[in-house]
Design a protein around this motif. Structure first.
Motif, PDB file in Angstrom:
ATOM      1  N   TRP A 130       4.881 117.549  10.938  1.00  0.00           N
ATOM      2  CA  TRP A 130       5.364 118.664  10.138  1.00  0.00           C
ATOM      3  C   TRP A 130       5.366 118.295   8.659  1.00  0.00           C
ATOM      4  O   TRP A 130       5.397 117.128   8.287  1.00  0.00           O
ATOM      5  CB  TRP A 130       6.783 119.041  10.572  1.00  0.00           C
ATOM      6  CG  TRP A 130       6.885 119.340  12.025  1.00  0.00           C
ATOM      7  CD1 TRP A 130       6.612 120.536  12.639  1.00  0.00           C
ATOM      8  CD2 TRP A 130       7.263 118.442  13.070  1.00  0.00           C
ATOM      9  NE1 TRP A 130       6.804 120.427  13.993  1.00  0.00           N
ATOM     10  CE2 TRP A 130       7.213 119.153  14.284  1.00  0.00           C
ATOM     11  CE3 TRP A 130       7.655 117.113  13.101  1.00  0.00           C
ATOM     12  CZ2 TRP A 130       7.531 118.595  15.506  1.00  0.00           C
ATOM     13  CZ3 TRP A 130       7.967 116.544  14.330  1.00  0.00           C
ATOM     14  CH2 TRP A 130       7.910 117.276  15.511  1.00  0.00           C
ATOM     15  N   ILE A 131       5.402 119.287   7.825  1.00  0.00           N
ATOM     16  CA  ILE A 131       5.482 119.061   6.385  1.00  0.00           C
ATOM     17  C   ILE A 131       6.935 118.775   6.025  1.00  0.00           C
ATOM     18  O   ILE A 131       7.822 119.551   6.357  1.00  0.00           O
ATOM     19  CB  ILE A 131       4.973 120.304   5.611  1.00  0.00           C
ATOM     20  CG1 ILE A 131       3.510 120.566   5.958  1.00  0.00           C
ATOM     21  CG2 ILE A 131       5.161 120.133   4.113  1.00  0.00           C
ATOM     22  CD1 ILE A 131       2.967 121.867   5.434  1.00  0.00           C
ATOM     23  N   CYS A 132       7.185 117.650   5.412  1.00  0.00           N
ATOM     24  CA  CYS A 132       8.496 117.273   4.865  1.00  0.00           C
ATOM     25  C   CYS A 132       9.539 116.821   5.892  1.00  0.00           C
ATOM     26  O   CYS A 132      10.632 116.440   5.501  1.00  0.00           O
ATOM     27  CB  CYS A 132       9.098 118.394   4.024  1.00  0.00           C
ATOM     28  SG  CYS A 132       8.073 118.853   2.618  1.00  0.00           S
ATOM     29  N   VAL A 133       9.298 116.920   7.159  1.00  0.00           N
ATOM     30  CA  VAL A 133      10.268 116.466   8.161  1.00  0.00           C
ATOM     31  C   VAL A 133       9.555 115.663   9.238  1.00  0.00           C
ATOM     32  O   VAL A 133       8.350 115.803   9.442  1.00  0.00           O
ATOM     33  CB  VAL A 133      11.039 117.643   8.817  1.00  0.00           C
ATOM     34  CG1 VAL A 133      11.895 118.376   7.811  1.00  0.00           C
ATOM     35  CG2 VAL A 133      10.091 118.608   9.510  1.00  0.00           C
ATOM     36  N   ASP A 134      10.317 114.808   9.910  1.00  0.00           N
ATOM     37  CA  ASP A 134       9.752 114.061  11.025  1.00  0.00           C
ATOM     38  C   ASP A 134      10.856 113.695  12.008  1.00  0.00           C
ATOM     39  O   ASP A 134      12.038 113.877  11.730  1.00  0.00           O
ATOM     40  CB  ASP A 134       9.007 112.815  10.542  1.00  0.00           C
ATOM     41  CG  ASP A 134       9.907 111.826   9.810  1.00  0.00           C
ATOM     42  OD1 ASP A 134      11.041 112.179   9.443  1.00  0.00           O
ATOM     43  OD2 ASP A 134       9.473 110.688   9.607  1.00  0.00           O
ATOM     44  N   VAL A 135      10.438 113.208  13.152  1.00  0.00           N
ATOM     45  CA  VAL A 135      11.344 112.758  14.197  1.00  0.00           C
ATOM     46  C   VAL A 135      11.273 111.238  14.229  1.00  0.00           C
ATOM     47  O   VAL A 135      10.196 110.654  14.070  1.00  0.00           O
ATOM     48  CB  VAL A 135      10.902 113.340  15.572  1.00  0.00           C
ATOM     49  CG1 VAL A 135      11.699 112.743  16.707  1.00  0.00           C
ATOM     50  CG2 VAL A 135      11.028 114.848  15.572  1.00  0.00           C
ATOM     51  N   ASN A 136      12.404 110.612  14.428  1.00  0.00           N
ATOM     52  CA  ASN A 136      12.424 109.165  14.599  1.00  0.00           C
ATOM     53  C   ASN A 136      11.517 108.814  15.776  1.00  0.00           C
ATOM     54  O   ASN A 136      11.617 109.437  16.841  1.00  0.00           O
ATOM     55  CB  ASN A 136      13.862 108.712  14.877  1.00  0.00           C
ATOM     56  CG  ASN A 136      13.999 107.219  14.987  1.00  0.00           C
ATOM     57  OD1 ASN A 136      13.179 106.546  15.607  1.00  0.00           O
ATOM     58  ND2 ASN A 136      15.043 106.702  14.388  1.00  0.00           N
ATOM     59  N   PRO A 137      10.608 107.842  15.626  1.00  0.00           N
ATOM     60  CA  PRO A 137       9.716 107.475  16.742  1.00  0.00           C
ATOM     61  C   PRO A 137      10.469 107.124  18.031  1.00  0.00           C
ATOM     62  O   PRO A 137       9.933 107.296  19.125  1.00  0.00           O
ATOM     63  CB  PRO A 137       8.951 106.264  16.202  1.00  0.00           C
ATOM     64  CG  PRO A 137       8.946 106.467  14.723  1.00  0.00           C
ATOM     65  CD  PRO A 137      10.280 107.097  14.402  1.00  0.00           C
ATOM     66  N   ASN A 138      11.715 106.690  17.918  1.00  0.00           N
ATOM     67  CA  ASN A 138      12.517 106.409  19.119  1.00  0.00           C
ATOM     68  C   ASN A 138      12.922 107.678  19.853  1.00  0.00           C
ATOM     69  O   ASN A 138      13.373 107.613  20.992  1.00  0.00           O
ATOM     70  CB  ASN A 138      13.758 105.601  18.754  1.00  0.00           C
ATOM     71  CG  ASN A 138      13.409 104.221  18.257  1.00  0.00           C
ATOM     72  OD1 ASN A 138      12.413 103.626  18.677  1.00  0.00           O
ATOM     73  ND2 ASN A 138      14.213 103.700  17.348  1.00  0.00           N
ATOM     74  N   ASP A 139      12.799 108.824  19.188  1.00  0.00           N
ATOM     75  CA  ASP A 139      13.122 110.104  19.808  1.00  0.00           C
ATOM     76  C   ASP A 139      11.881 110.846  20.295  1.00  0.00           C
ATOM     77  O   ASP A 139      11.905 112.059  20.470  1.00  0.00           O
ATOM     78  CB  ASP A 139      13.915 110.986  18.839  1.00  0.00           C
ATOM     79  CG  ASP A 139      15.393 110.627  18.815  1.00  0.00           C
ATOM     80  OD1 ASP A 139      15.937 110.330  19.890  1.00  0.00           O
ATOM     81  OD2 ASP A 139      15.988 110.645  17.723  1.00  0.00           O
ATOM     82  N   VAL A 140      10.794 110.123  20.504  1.00  0.00           N
ATOM     83  CA  VAL A 140       9.589 110.686  21.116  1.00  0.00           C
ATOM     84  C   VAL A 140       9.567 110.219  22.563  1.00  0.00           C
ATOM     85  O   VAL A 140       9.584 109.018  22.833  1.00  0.00           O
ATOM     86  CB  VAL A 140       8.313 110.233  20.374  1.00  0.00           C
ATOM     87  CG1 VAL A 140       7.071 110.730  21.105  1.00  0.00           C
ATOM     88  CG2 VAL A 140       8.330 110.714  18.937  1.00  0.00           C
ATOM     89  N   ARG A 141       9.572 111.158  23.490  1.00  0.00           N
ATOM     90  CA  ARG A 141       9.588 110.826  24.924  1.00  0.00           C
ATOM     91  C   ARG A 141       8.481 111.581  25.636  1.00  0.00           C
ATOM     92  O   ARG A 141       8.212 112.737  25.319  1.00  0.00           O
ATOM     93  CB  ARG A 141      10.928 111.186  25.547  1.00  0.00           C
ATOM     94  CG  ARG A 141      12.070 110.354  25.026  1.00  0.00           C
ATOM     95  CD  ARG A 141      13.379 110.782  25.678  1.00  0.00           C
ATOM     96  NE  ARG A 141      14.454 109.978  25.166  1.00  0.00           N
ATOM     97  CZ  ARG A 141      14.892 108.863  25.743  1.00  0.00           C
ATOM     98  NH1 ARG A 141      14.364 108.450  26.863  1.00  0.00           N
ATOM     99  NH2 ARG A 141      15.867 108.180  25.213  1.00  0.00           N
ATOM    100  N   VAL A 142       7.892 110.915  26.619  1.00  0.00           N
ATOM    101  CA  VAL A 142       6.887 111.548  27.467  1.00  0.00           C
ATOM    102  C   VAL A 142       7.359 111.340  28.902  1.00  0.00           C
ATOM    103  O   VAL A 142       7.517 110.201  29.357  1.00  0.00           O
ATOM    104  CB  VAL A 142       5.486 110.930  27.259  1.00  0.00           C
ATOM    105  CG1 VAL A 142       4.462 111.656  28.121  1.00  0.00           C
ATOM    106  CG2 VAL A 142       5.083 110.977  25.796  1.00  0.00           C
ATOM    107  N   GLU A 143       7.608 112.439  29.599  1.00  0.00           N
ATOM    108  CA  GLU A 143       8.167 112.407  30.951  1.00  0.00           C
ATOM    109  C   GLU A 143       7.243 113.164  31.903  1.00  0.00           C
ATOM    110  O   GLU A 143       6.408 113.949  31.462  1.00  0.00           O
ATOM    111  CB  GLU A 143       9.564 113.048  30.967  1.00  0.00           C
ATOM    112  CG  GLU A 143      10.507 112.587  29.880  1.00  0.00           C
ATOM    113  CD  GLU A 143      10.955 111.141  30.000  1.00  0.00           C
ATOM    114  OE1 GLU A 143      10.577 110.450  30.971  1.00  0.00           O
ATOM    115  OE2 GLU A 143      11.676 110.684  29.102  1.00  0.00           O
ATOM    116  N   SER A 144       7.429 112.945  33.198  1.00  0.00           N
ATOM    117  CA  SER A 144       6.637 113.710  34.162  1.00  0.00           C
ATOM    118  C   SER A 144       7.394 113.893  35.467  1.00  0.00           C
ATOM    119  O   SER A 144       8.191 113.044  35.860  1.00  0.00           O
ATOM    120  CB  SER A 144       5.293 113.035  34.438  1.00  0.00           C
ATOM    121  OG  SER A 144       5.489 111.783  35.049  1.00  0.00           O
ATOM    122  N   VAL A 145       7.132 115.031  36.083  1.00  0.00           N
ATOM    123  CA  VAL A 145       7.598 115.353  37.429  1.00  0.00           C
ATOM    124  C   VAL A 145       6.448 116.094  38.095  1.00  0.00           C
ATOM    125  O   VAL A 145       5.965 117.100  37.565  1.00  0.00           O
ATOM    126  CB  VAL A 145       8.862 116.237  37.430  1.00  0.00           C
ATOM    127  CG1 VAL A 145       9.178 116.729  38.842  1.00  0.00           C
ATOM    128  CG2 VAL A 145      10.055 115.504  36.839  1.00  0.00           C
TER     129      VAL A 145
END
Length: 169
Positions: A130-145
């Motif tokens: 995004w422009i001007c904002v980001d998420v802490n890389p520790n708050d990136v999750r990939v899950e599956s069911v």
């Protein structure tokens, strides 16, 4: 000399059998054969209904976030991976907001190596897309069911992971 040849053939056959079994295990689902029923937008709605967030965040989820279909040629923007081959996918993101938040849900095709796909998305997803904002890389999750893969890029992403797994039947 016949016994060593038979023994070698038997050992080779067993090795191939175990190798084939190991290859097949890569295509299995991550959550013990469980599934989540419903369309992708319905699953996202149920996820938001059950996630453990405060009233302000719940209001944000209900009133500021929209869910759209992800075309295959836009998979790099949403998942970080070019031209993913999936059955269907949706993104749930703020329509207009200064908050970095993205929940993307994909139904994969039969035979997809889900663990490999999750690892690739984890490596490639851009928490600063995004422009001007980001998420802490520790708050990136990939899950599956089952045949579903969920990418979460949001503060308190673990709460969304927990809610996703709670939907599994």
């Amino acid at each position: 000399m016949r016994k060593p040849k038979k023994l070698t053939a038997l050992l080779l056959a067993l090795t191939l059998l175990f190798a084939c079994a190991a290859c097949g295990s890569g295509n299995s689902t991550t959550d013990s054969g469980k599934t989540i029923s419903g369309t992708l937008p319905e699953i996202i709605d149920r996820l938001y209904d059950t996630v453990d967030v405060d009233d302000e965040q719940r209001d944000f989820l209900k009133n500021s976030v929209g869910t759209v279909e992800i075309p295959k040629d836009q998979s790099a923007y949403y998942f970080g991976v070019e031209n993913l081959d999936f059955e269907e996918a949706v993104a749930s993101e703020p329509l207009i907001n200064a908050i970095a938040f993205s929940v993307c849900l994909m139904r994969v095709k039969d035979g997809t190596d889900i663990d490999e796909l999750k690892a690739e998305i984890r490596r490639s997803a851009n928490p600063a897309k995004w422009i001007c904002v980001d998420v802490n890389p520790n708050d990136v999750r990939v899950e599956s069911v089952g045949d579903l893969v969920l990418l979460i890029m949001a503060d308190d992403s673990e709460k969304y992971s927990e809610a996703f797994y709670a939907l599994a039947e």
